[in-house]
Scaffold this active site. Structure first.
Site, PDB file in Angstrom:
ATOM      1  N   TYR A   1      -1.121  -0.862  16.105  1.00 52.62           N
ATOM      2  CA  TYR A   1      -0.546   0.446  15.777  1.00 52.62           C
ATOM      3  C   TYR A   1      -1.582   1.511  15.423  1.00 52.62           C
ATOM      4  CZ  TYR A   1      -1.160  -1.531  11.057  1.00 52.62           C
ATOM      5  OH  TYR A   1      -1.671  -2.125   9.928  1.00 52.62           O
TER       6      TYR A   1
ATOM      7  N   HIS B   1      -3.467  -4.547   6.644  1.00 54.56           N
ATOM      8  CA  HIS B   1      -2.668  -4.448   5.424  1.00 54.56           C
ATOM      9  C   HIS B   1      -2.802  -5.726   4.606  1.00 54.56           C
ATOM     10  CE1 HIS B   1       0.614  -3.510   2.717  1.00 54.56           C
ATOM     11  NE2 HIS B   1       1.204  -4.636   3.054  1.00 54.56           N
TER      12      HIS B   1
ATOM     13  N   ARG C   1      -7.657   2.607   4.652  1.00 55.09           N
ATOM     14  CA  ARG C   1      -7.658   1.147   4.682  1.00 55.09           C
ATOM     15  C   ARG C   1      -8.398   0.702   5.945  1.00 55.09           C
ATOM     16  NH1 ARG C   1      -2.302  -0.756   6.329  1.00 55.09           N
ATOM     17  NH2 ARG C   1      -3.344  -1.287   8.276  1.00 55.09           N
TER      18      ARG C   1
END
Length: 399
Positions: A307, A298, A294
Site C-alpha cells: 500500500y 506497522h 513509520r
C-alpha cells in the site's frame, strides 16, 4: 539480565526554574497555531534534516526550553536513539526467527520518543501504546521485559509504579482515557507532576481519544497528549483519516495544539518540556503532534509494500532522525568518529545480550491462556481448555 538505559542521565528541568516566566509567553504562539486552521501547518523545528540549527523568531520561544542542553546532552540523546534503534532491529530479527510472536517496530520514530521521553521528570507518569520502546528506554525499563511480553512469557514484567511507566496498551486509544483519569487524580492531590499519553494518528480517530480530549479540557487535567503522526494507520494514510492537520483538533476542545518535527529530537524535547510545564502550572492539556514517518511495517505481520510507494519511503529516509543529529554533532565538533565507533560497538554488544536473554527465556505455557479468565471457573472455558489440551496431545501422539 538488565540492559542499562542510563535513565538517570536525563536532560531535565524542574518546574521551578527561571524559564517558567518565559513559558507563559510560549503558550501564546502555540495557542495561535491552533487557531490558524486555514493557514499552512506550522512546524516547530530546531534542527534541519541536514543537521543545521534553526534560529528564527518563530521558534525562539520553544528554543528557550533547550537553551541548557550541552554537547554532552546531545551525545546522550544520540546514544539513546542509536541504542533504541539497535534494540528495535534485534527484536524484529528475533520475531522473524520465531522467538517472538509479534513486534511493532519504532523505526524512524526514535527522535519523537527519545526527545519527549527525556523531557519527563521522575514524578511524571507515562501511558504508552505498544510501540513506545524508546520512551521505555528513557524510563529505565529493561528491554528484555518488552521482549518477554511479545514472547508471551509475561504481561510486561515491570512494576509501573517503579518507573512511572504504565504497561503497554494494545487496545487502540484507551490509554488516553487512563491518562486523563490519572491526571485528574494528580490535580486533586495537588502534586507537582504531569502525565503524558502516547498514541498514533490512527488512534486519534477513536472515540476514546475524543472523550479524553473533552474530559481533560473540562477538568483542566495536567496531561500532554503526544501523537506520533507516522502518516499511516496500518494501511490507511492520514489524508483519508482527517480533513485538517491533526494538531488543530485540539482547538475544538479548548486547548492548544502544536505540530513539531518528529524527526528532530531537539525540537521534540523542547516542545514536550513546554507542554509538560503548562500542565504542571495548572494550565491544562496540550496536544503535541510529532510529524514523523513509520519507516518499517506497522507490525511484523504487515507488508507495507502492498500500500506504500517506495518513493515516499525514500523521501523520508533523507530526514532520518539519527543521521540528522550525527550531522550536527560532526559539524559542530561535538563528536568525532571515535565516539560513533565506540557507540556502534556498544550497541552491538547490547544487541547480543538481548538476543541471548530472549533465547534463554522459557517457552510460554500454552495452557495459561485459560487461567484467570473467571474467578470461579466457567463451563465454556473448561470445555475450551479440554479441547485445546486434546489438540496439543494429538501432536505428541503423532496424529
Amino acid at each position: 539480565m538488565t540492559v542499562e538505559s542510563t535513565a538517570a542521565r536525563k536532560p531535565r528541568r524542574s518546574s521551578g526554574t527561571k524559564r517558567a516566566a518565559g513559558a507563559a509567553s510560549a503558550a501564546k504562539p502555540a495557542a495561535a497555531t491552533a487557531q490558524t486552521q486555514d493557514a499552512e501547518p506550522q512546524l516547530v523545528q530546531l534542527l534541519t534534516p541536514q543537521g543545521d540549527r534553526v534560529d528564527n523568531a518563530e521558534n525562539a520561544e520553544f528554543a528557550s526550553f533547550v537553551a541548557d542542553i550541552t554537547t554532552e546532552d546531545l551525545r546522550g540523546l544520540y546514544r539513546d536513539m542509536v541504542m533504541t534503534r539497535r534494540f528495535d532491529g534485534e527484536a524484529t530479527a528475533l520475531q522473524r526467527q520465531g522467538e517472538l510472536g509479534l513486534w511493532a517496530s519504532l523505526l524512524g520514530q526514535e527522535a519523537a520518543q527519545i526527545g519527549s521521553g527525556r523531557a519527563l521528570n521522575d514524578v511524571d507518569y507515562v501511558f504508552p501504546t505498544y510501540r513506545e520502546h524508546g520512551v521505555a528506554w528513557c524510563r529505565g525499563v529493561d528491554p528484555t521485559n518488552l521482549l518477554g511480553m511479545f514472547r508471551g512469557v509475561n504481561h510486561g514484567g515491570w512494576d509501573p509504579n517503579t518507573n512511572n511507566f504504565h504497561l503497554y496498551t494494545i487496545v487502540i486509544g484507551s490509554q488516553t482515557l487512563h491518562a486523563t483519569g490519572y491526571a485528574m487524580g494528580v490535580a486533586k492531590d495537588g502534586a507537582d507532576a504531569a502525565v503524558i499519553a502516547y498514541f498514533g494518528d490512527g488512534a486519534s480517530s477513536q472515540g476514546d481519544v475524543m472523550e479524553a480530549f473533552n474530559f481533560s479540557a473540562v477538568y483542566n487535567s495536567p496531561v500532554v497528549f503526544f501523537c506520533q503522526n507516522n502518516q499511516w494507520a496500518i494501511s490507511e494514510p492520514t489524508e483519508r483519516q482527517m480533513r485538517v492537520p491533526l494538531y488543530q483538533r485540539a482547538q475544538g476542545f479548548g486547548f492548544p495544539g502544536v505540530r513539531v518535527d518528529g524527526n528532530d529530537v531537539l525540537a521534540c524535547l523542547a516542545v514536550t518540556r513546554w507542554a509538560l510545564d503548562r500542565a504542571r502550572r495548572g494550565e491544562g492539556p496540550t496536544l503535541v503532534e510529532a510529524f514523523t514517518y513509520r519507516m518499517g511495517a506497522h507490525t511484523t505481520s504487515d507488508d507495507p509494500t502492498k500500500y506504500r510507494r517506495d518513493e515516499e519511503t525514500a523521501a523520508w529516509e533523507s530526514k532520518d532522525p539519527i543521521q540528522r543529529l550525527k550531522a550536527h554533532l560532526l559539524a559542530s565538533g561535538g563528536a568525532d568518529e571515535a565516539f560513533f565507533e565506540e557507540l556502534e560497538a556498544e550497541s552491538e554488544a547490547m544487541g547480543k545480550r538481548v538476543r541471548e536473554a530472549v533465547r534463554a527465556m522459557p517457552d510460554p505455557d500454552t495452557m495459561a491462556i485459560f487461567e484467570n479468565v473467571y474467578a470461579d471457573g466457567h463451563a465454556l472455558v473448561d470445555e475450551e481448555r479440554a479441547q485445546f489440551a486434546a489438540y496439543l496431545a494429538s501432536f505428541e501422539e503423532g496424529h
